[in-house]
Design an enzyme around this catalytic site. Structure first.
Site, PDB file in Angstrom:
ATOM      1  N   MET A  41      35.953  30.225  38.119  1.00 52.43           N
ATOM      2  CA  MET A  41      35.501  30.006  38.592  1.00 52.43           C
ATOM      3  C   MET A  41      35.744  31.777  39.519  1.00 52.43           C
ATOM      4  O   MET A  41      35.857  31.775  40.933  1.00 52.43           O
ATOM      5  CB  MET A  41      36.167  29.013  39.620  1.00 52.43           C
ATOM      6  CG  MET A  41      36.248  28.148  40.042  1.00 52.43           C
ATOM      7  SD  MET A  41      36.436  26.987  41.195  1.00 52.43           S
ATOM      8  CE  MET A  41      38.082  27.648  41.499  1.00 52.43           C
ATOM      9  N   GLY A  42      35.283  32.153  38.553  1.00 52.99           N
ATOM     10  CA  GLY A  42      35.177  33.380  38.807  1.00 52.99           C
ATOM     11  C   GLY A  42      37.172  34.386  38.471  1.00 52.99           C
ATOM     12  O   GLY A  42      37.453  33.676  38.411  1.00 52.99           O
ATOM     13  N   GLY A  47      43.745  35.168  31.427  1.00 57.28           N
ATOM     14  CA  GLY A  47      43.566  33.867  31.031  1.00 57.28           C
ATOM     15  C   GLY A  47      42.945  33.491  30.673  1.00 57.28           C
ATOM     16  O   GLY A  47      41.869  32.964  29.623  1.00 57.28           O
ATOM     17  N   HIS A  48      41.206  34.084  31.334  1.00 56.28           N
ATOM     18  CA  HIS A  48      39.608  33.379  31.593  1.00 56.28           C
ATOM     19  C   HIS A  48      39.381  33.860  29.886  1.00 56.28           C
ATOM     20  O   HIS A  48      39.085  33.370  29.134  1.00 56.28           O
ATOM     21  CB  HIS A  48      39.189  34.217  32.472  1.00 56.28           C
ATOM     22  CG  HIS A  48      39.371  33.474  34.090  1.00 56.28           C
ATOM     23  ND1 HIS A  48      39.534  34.087  34.033  1.00 56.28           N
ATOM     24  CD2 HIS A  48      38.886  32.050  34.192  1.00 56.28           C
ATOM     25  CE1 HIS A  48      40.155  33.378  35.737  1.00 56.28           C
ATOM     26  NE2 HIS A  48      39.774  32.113  35.239  1.00 56.28           N
ATOM     27  N   GLN A  72      35.476  20.320  44.448  1.00 56.83           N
ATOM     28  CA  GLN A  72      36.752  20.744  44.145  1.00 56.83           C
ATOM     29  C   GLN A  72      38.144  21.109  44.983  1.00 56.83           C
ATOM     30  O   GLN A  72      38.588  20.562  44.556  1.00 56.83           O
ATOM     31  CB  GLN A  72      36.826  21.147  43.167  1.00 56.83           C
ATOM     32  CG  GLN A  72      36.460  22.631  42.561  1.00 56.83           C
ATOM     33  CD  GLN A  72      36.566  23.033  41.413  1.00 56.83           C
ATOM     34  OE1 GLN A  72      35.518  22.465  40.538  1.00 56.83           O
ATOM     35  NE2 GLN A  72      37.904  23.038  40.453  1.00 56.83           N
ATOM     36  N   ASP A 161      45.686  24.005  33.109  1.00 62.04           N
ATOM     37  CA  ASP A 161      45.070  22.769  34.073  1.00 62.04           C
ATOM     38  C   ASP A 161      44.999  21.806  33.689  1.00 62.04           C
ATOM     39  O   ASP A 161      44.077  21.211  32.689  1.00 62.04           O
ATOM     40  CB  ASP A 161      43.759  23.407  34.165  1.00 62.04           C
ATOM     41  CG  ASP A 161      43.805  24.367  35.334  1.00 62.04           C
ATOM     42  OD1 ASP A 161      44.133  24.440  37.162  1.00 62.04           O
ATOM     43  OD2 ASP A 161      43.456  25.535  35.867  1.00 62.04           O
ATOM     44  N   GLN A 164      43.198  18.268  34.372  1.00 63.67           N
ATOM     45  CA  GLN A 164      41.859  18.610  34.577  1.00 63.67           C
ATOM     46  C   GLN A 164      41.121  18.515  33.223  1.00 63.67           C
ATOM     47  O   GLN A 164      40.384  18.249  32.852  1.00 63.67           O
ATOM     48  CB  GLN A 164      41.452  19.862  34.786  1.00 63.67           C
ATOM     49  CG  GLN A 164      40.248  21.132  34.302  1.00 63.67           C
ATOM     50  CD  GLN A 164      39.803  21.986  35.235  1.00 63.67           C
ATOM     51  OE1 GLN A 164      39.621  22.308  36.385  1.00 63.67           O
ATOM     52  NE2 GLN A 164      40.047  23.590  34.539  1.00 63.67           N
ATOM     53  N   SER A 196      47.384  33.111  36.741  1.00 59.19           N
ATOM     54  CA  SER A 196      46.605  32.282  37.972  1.00 59.19           C
ATOM     55  C   SER A 196      45.245  33.379  38.680  1.00 59.19           C
ATOM     56  O   SER A 196      46.053  34.663  39.743  1.00 59.19           O
ATOM     57  CB  SER A 196      47.134  31.316  38.484  1.00 59.19           C
ATOM     58  OG  SER A 196      46.592  31.070  39.697  1.00 59.19           O
ATOM     59  N   ARG A 198      45.147  32.831  41.417  1.00 59.42           N
ATOM     60  CA  ARG A 198      45.708  32.648  42.896  1.00 59.42           C
ATOM     61  C   ARG A 198      46.767  33.131  43.458  1.00 59.42           C
ATOM     62  O   ARG A 198      47.741  32.982  44.063  1.00 59.42           O
ATOM     63  CB  ARG A 198      45.745  30.886  43.197  1.00 59.42           C
ATOM     64  CG  ARG A 198      44.809  30.133  43.003  1.00 59.42           C
ATOM     65  CD  ARG A 198      44.748  28.600  43.489  1.00 59.42           C
ATOM     66  NE  ARG A 198      43.392  28.470  44.461  1.00 59.42           N
ATOM     67  CZ  ARG A 198      42.787  27.194  43.783  1.00 59.42           C
ATOM     68  NH1 ARG A 198      42.983  26.958  42.649  1.00 59.42           N
ATOM     69  NH2 ARG A 198      41.927  26.797  44.320  1.00 59.42           N
TER      70      ARG A 198
HETATM   71  P1  AMP Z   1      39.597  28.359  37.058  1.00 54.62           P
HETATM   72  O1  AMP Z   1      39.052  30.008  37.091  1.00 54.62           O
HETATM   73  O2  AMP Z   1      41.145  29.147  37.663  1.00 54.62           O
HETATM   74  O3  AMP Z   1      38.572  27.453  37.037  1.00 54.62           O
HETATM   75  O4  AMP Z   1      39.771  28.324  35.426  1.00 54.62           O
HETATM   76  C1  AMP Z   1      38.637  28.649  34.657  1.00 54.62           C
HETATM   77  C2  AMP Z   1      39.555  27.809  33.090  1.00 54.62           C
HETATM   78  O5  AMP Z   1      40.382  28.870  32.302  1.00 54.62           O
HETATM   79  C3  AMP Z   1      39.900  26.681  33.335  1.00 54.62           C
HETATM   80  O6  AMP Z   1      40.142  26.304  31.893  1.00 54.62           O
HETATM   81  C4  AMP Z   1      41.465  27.106  32.792  1.00 54.62           C
HETATM   82  O7  AMP Z   1      42.492  26.416  32.849  1.00 54.62           O
HETATM   83  C5  AMP Z   1      41.591  28.284  32.486  1.00 54.62           C
HETATM   84  N1  AMP Z   1      43.095  29.270  33.013  1.00 54.62           N
HETATM   85  C6  AMP Z   1      43.029  29.964  34.243  1.00 54.62           C
HETATM   86  N2  AMP Z   1      44.367  30.101  33.764  1.00 54.62           N
HETATM   87  C7  AMP Z   1      44.749  30.566  32.527  1.00 54.62           C
HETATM   88  C8  AMP Z   1      45.849  30.821  32.032  1.00 54.62           C
HETATM   89  N3  AMP Z   1      46.984  31.758  32.796  1.00 54.62           N
HETATM   90  N4  AMP Z   1      46.046  30.559  30.597  1.00 54.62           N
HETATM   91  C9  AMP Z   1      44.934  30.146  30.181  1.00 54.62           C
HETATM   92  N5  AMP Z   1      43.726  29.135  30.529  1.00 54.62           N
HETATM   93  C10 AMP Z   1      44.015  30.341  31.447  1.00 54.62           C
END
Ligand code: AMP
Length: 291
Positions: A41-42, A47-48, A72, A161, A164, A196, A198
């Site tokens: 989601m950008g 992590g991404h 969502q 997640d 998810q 995150s 957030r």
């Molecule tokens: P999001 O943009 O928050 O929807 O996350 C996109 C993807 O990145 C999802 O598969 C998340 O589980 C993964 N993700 C987010 N934060 C982390 C993190 N700290 N470590 C690994 N994967 C992450």
């Protein structure tokens, strides 16, 4: 001049239409290339980018998607406040080796008359499910669409997640979508806080407190290895500890089976501890394997 070059290469990287995506993927396929997908989601962070590395290690070409999926988010959640900086995000993803960034518009994903919902039972019944009604329907629907639009060999999701990840595995299995769903480890800040998008909602004081969620979950995991039949009381104590530390509310601290997410009273060998708690306007989630 460097700006001109950068703008040109970025615009080549971004694809906004499903048609454009399919044309590129079809050309890669004709060349015998394998394709990995990383949905996001950008608000891109390290992590991404770890998911991009995971996809690159497994595939010739990597697509990342950026779409803040309205379906969502609950009514009182942070959809309108969700951080958006496409230029920054595309640059980060491109620098990490992403070959194409798919940035569809809302009307491309949900055109007028859209009326299909992918809804997963079972793994959605506990943990975040009851606290975020409709959330996993939104996730399952948009990810099913992305998988069918890209038809990648693998798609990579973070264990951050974890629920998810299992929802998406279920969707791929049940709808016969021919893709390997890969779970990638949680990337953390130096103090243990799971990265995150957030986390940027946290004030300085809240940010200082936030790593306690991971610390408390790690203590739960250690305590359960010592007293495997005491999952419920250990989790109850952990919830109280988080409140005493200053978390505003705790949605859950639970021990669940790794594959089914069934709530466990006794640890029997394949389980994770999960937590969700609120700090200010941020709802933090984290989890770790008990081993
Ligand atoms: P999001 O943009 O928050 O929807 O996350 C996109 C993807 O990145 C999802 O598969 C998340 O589980 C993964 N993700 C987010 N934060 C982390 C993190 N700290 N470590 C690994 N994967 C992450």
């Amino acid at each position: 001049m460097p700006n001109t070059v950068e703008t040109t290469s970025m615009s080549e990287t971004i694809v906004r239409s499903v048609e454009g995506l399919r044309v590129t993927v079809a050309a890669w396929r004709r060349d015998g290339k394998t394709v990995g997908l990383v949905p996001t989601m950008g608000a891109i962070h390290v992590g991404h980018l770890s998911l991009v590395s995971e996809a690159k290690a497994r595939c010739d070409k990597v697509i990342a998607s950026i779409f803040v999926n309205p379906t969502q988010f609950g009514e009182n959640e942070d959809f309108d406040a969700y951080p958006a900086d496409e230029v920054h995000d595309v640059r980060e993803l491109s620098d990490a080796g992403t070959d194409l960034v798919f940035c569809p518009g809302r009307d491309d994903v949900y055109p007028e008359g859209f009326s299909t919902i992918v809804s997963v039972t079972g793994v959605t019944s506990g943990l975040c499910g009851p606290f975020r009604p409709g959330h996993f329907d939104g996730v399952a629907t948009v990810v099913a669409k992305l998988l069918l639009q890209c038809l990648p060999n693998v798609a990579v999701f973070g264990e951050k997640d974890y629920q998810q990840l299992l929802v998406i595995r279920q969707v791929a299995r049940d709808l016969n979508i021919p893709v390997d769903i890969i779970g990638a480890p949680i990337i953390r800040e130096a103090d243990g806080l799971a990265m995150s998008s957030r986390n940027r909602y946290l004030s300085v004081d809240e940010r200082a407190l936030a790593p306690q969620l991971n610390r408390v979950l790690a203590d739960v995991a250690a305590a359960i290895l010592t007293k495997p039949s005491d999952c419920q009381s250990i989790c109850r104590n952990a919830r109280e500890e988080l409140l005493e530390l200053g978390f505003m509310s705790v949605d859950y601290v639970s021990v669940c089976d790794t594959d089914t997410l069934d709530l466990l009273k006794s640890y029997t060998g394949s389980a994770r501890v999960f937590g969700a708690a609120r700090l200010g306007t941020a709802r933090l989630i984290d989890n770790l394997a008990i081993a």
